[in-house]
Design a protein around this motif. Structure first.
Motif, short mmCIF file in Angstrom:
data_model
loop_
_atom_site.label_atom_id
_atom_site.label_comp_id
_atom_site.label_asym_id
_atom_site.label_seq_id
_atom_site.Cartn_x
_atom_site.Cartn_y
_atom_site.Cartn_z
N ASP A 16 -11.83 4.90 4.63
CA ASP A 16 -10.39 4.95 4.37
C ASP A 16 -9.58 4.52 5.59
O ASP A 16 -8.60 3.77 5.48
CB ASP A 16 -9.98 6.37 3.96
N ARG B 14 -3.99 6.87 -3.28
CA ARG B 14 -3.51 5.60 -2.74
C ARG B 14 -3.29 4.60 -3.86
O ARG B 14 -3.96 4.64 -4.89
CB ARG B 14 -4.54 5.02 -1.75
N VAL C 293 0.86 -1.18 0.00
CA VAL C 293 0.00 0.00 0.00
C VAL C 293 0.90 1.23 0.00
O VAL C 293 1.83 1.32 0.81
CB VAL C 293 -0.92 0.04 1.24
N LEU D 19 0.63 5.51 -0.01
CA LEU D 19 -0.22 6.69 0.12
C LEU D 19 0.54 7.92 -0.34
O LEU D 19 1.76 8.00 -0.21
CB LEU D 19 -0.66 6.89 1.57
N LEU E 171 -7.11 1.06 6.07
CA LEU E 171 -5.70 1.05 6.45
C LEU E 171 -5.45 0.26 7.73
O LEU E 171 -4.44 -0.45 7.86
CB LEU E 171 -5.19 2.48 6.60
N ASP F 109 4.67 5.60 1.92
CA ASP F 109 4.11 6.80 1.31
C ASP F 109 5.14 7.52 0.46
O ASP F 109 6.35 7.25 0.54
CB ASP F 109 3.50 7.74 2.35
N TYR G 268 -2.80 0.31 -4.32
CA TYR G 268 -2.93 -0.98 -3.65
C TYR G 268 -2.48 -2.12 -4.56
O TYR G 268 -2.79 -2.11 -5.76
CB TYR G 268 -4.38 -1.25 -3.26
#
Length: 280
Positions: A213, A191, A143, A145, A217, A229, A193
């Motif tokens: 959201d 985001r 993931v 961000l 997470l 991120d 994924y």
């Protein structure tokens, strides 16, 4: 000299000259990928900002762009179809979380290996997409961000309201400590994924509201996925969607409650369906 901060340019009816083919089928040789990347745009009354958001997509960065319209009362659907996007329409508003559920069901049903979620309000800089996708494709994170808060001065100079900055920082510090993470922020509308994340997390059991959201997470942490991120320039202006102070307060309280449920489940005090993996 530091690079000047991005400012919001005048919004123009760019849909009249822009078409999604410029992104999906660029002129010349585009880099070849081994993964199918679908970008999803959960939209509500985005007619004024949709084209500007798409115009920043680097050519060839995704294979398909899906817009899920959540009962808009403006020309969002018409404009999206004119530009060649894949469009799914909710006849009635199902909420932000309900919109994302439709987005992710579509991606799983249509063979996406990587999913990019970006708000179509032109708040986030879509030029970052290939870099965030690359981190997932390399197997570094599951993931990724977009972090809007590289520094306090930059976030405020780009128009982030002071109360939103304070609440963002406070909640992010709390979530990092409670969840054992080190993210720049937990509340981004940009985001990426990996498919396995969507296959594992029971997102259909989540709220249809904005707290979706946060729930997603927290579930990702529970199931052991790796979160990371990247800094992403952000723009705040009149047409960019922003939830008001009252709804932000509600969201903050729901975020704290979600983290609390995570710990109750982890300690075995109270088992939640939110942390039980999907069944085939």
């Amino acid at each position: 000299m530091p690079t000047p901060l991005l400012s919001a340019p005048p919004l123009k009816p760019a849909h009249e000259v822009f078409h999604v083919g410029r992104i999906l089928k660029p002129d010349g040789a585009a880099p070849r990928r081994g993964h199918k990347v679908i970008a999803v745009l959960p939209a509500y009354n985005a007619e004024r900002t949709l084209a500007a958001t798409l115009a920043d997509f680097p050519a060839g960065c995704v294979d398909e762009i899906l817009l899920v319209d959540d009962g808009s009362t403006d020309r969002t659907v018409e404009i999206a179809r004119e530009m060649g996007l894949t469009v799914v329409v909710h006849p009635e508003n199902r909420g932000y979380g309900g919109n994302q559920k439709t987005c992710y069901r579509y991606c799983l049903e249509h063979g996406a290996d990587v999913v990019v979620m970006i708000h179509p309000d032109y708040q986030y800089d879509a030029r970052v997409i290939p870099h965030a996708v690359g981190i997932v494709e390399l197997g570094i994170c599951d993931v990724v961000l977009g972090n809007r808060v590289r520094s306090r001065a930059e976030a405020l100079a780009c128009g982030m309201p002071w109360w939103k900055y304070v609440s963002n920082r406070g909640l992010t510090i709390f979530e990092n400590l409670a969840l054992g993470q080190n993210l720049g922020e937990f509340h981004s509308g940009f985001r990426v994924y990996r498919r396995a994340v969507l296959e594992t997390i029971p997102f259909e059991r989540n709220s249809d509201d904005f707290v979706f959201d946060t729930q997603f997470l927290v579930q990702a942490v529970h199931f052991g996925f790796r979160l990371g991120d990247v800094p992403v320039p952000v723009r705040y202006f009149a047409e960019a969607s922003q939830i008001n102070f009252r709804r932000s307060t509600k969201y903050g309280l729901q975020t704290v409650a979600t983290v609390g449920r995570y710990w109750l489940n982890r300690l075995g005090v109270w088992r939640s369906e939110s942390f039980r993996a999907k069944t085939s």
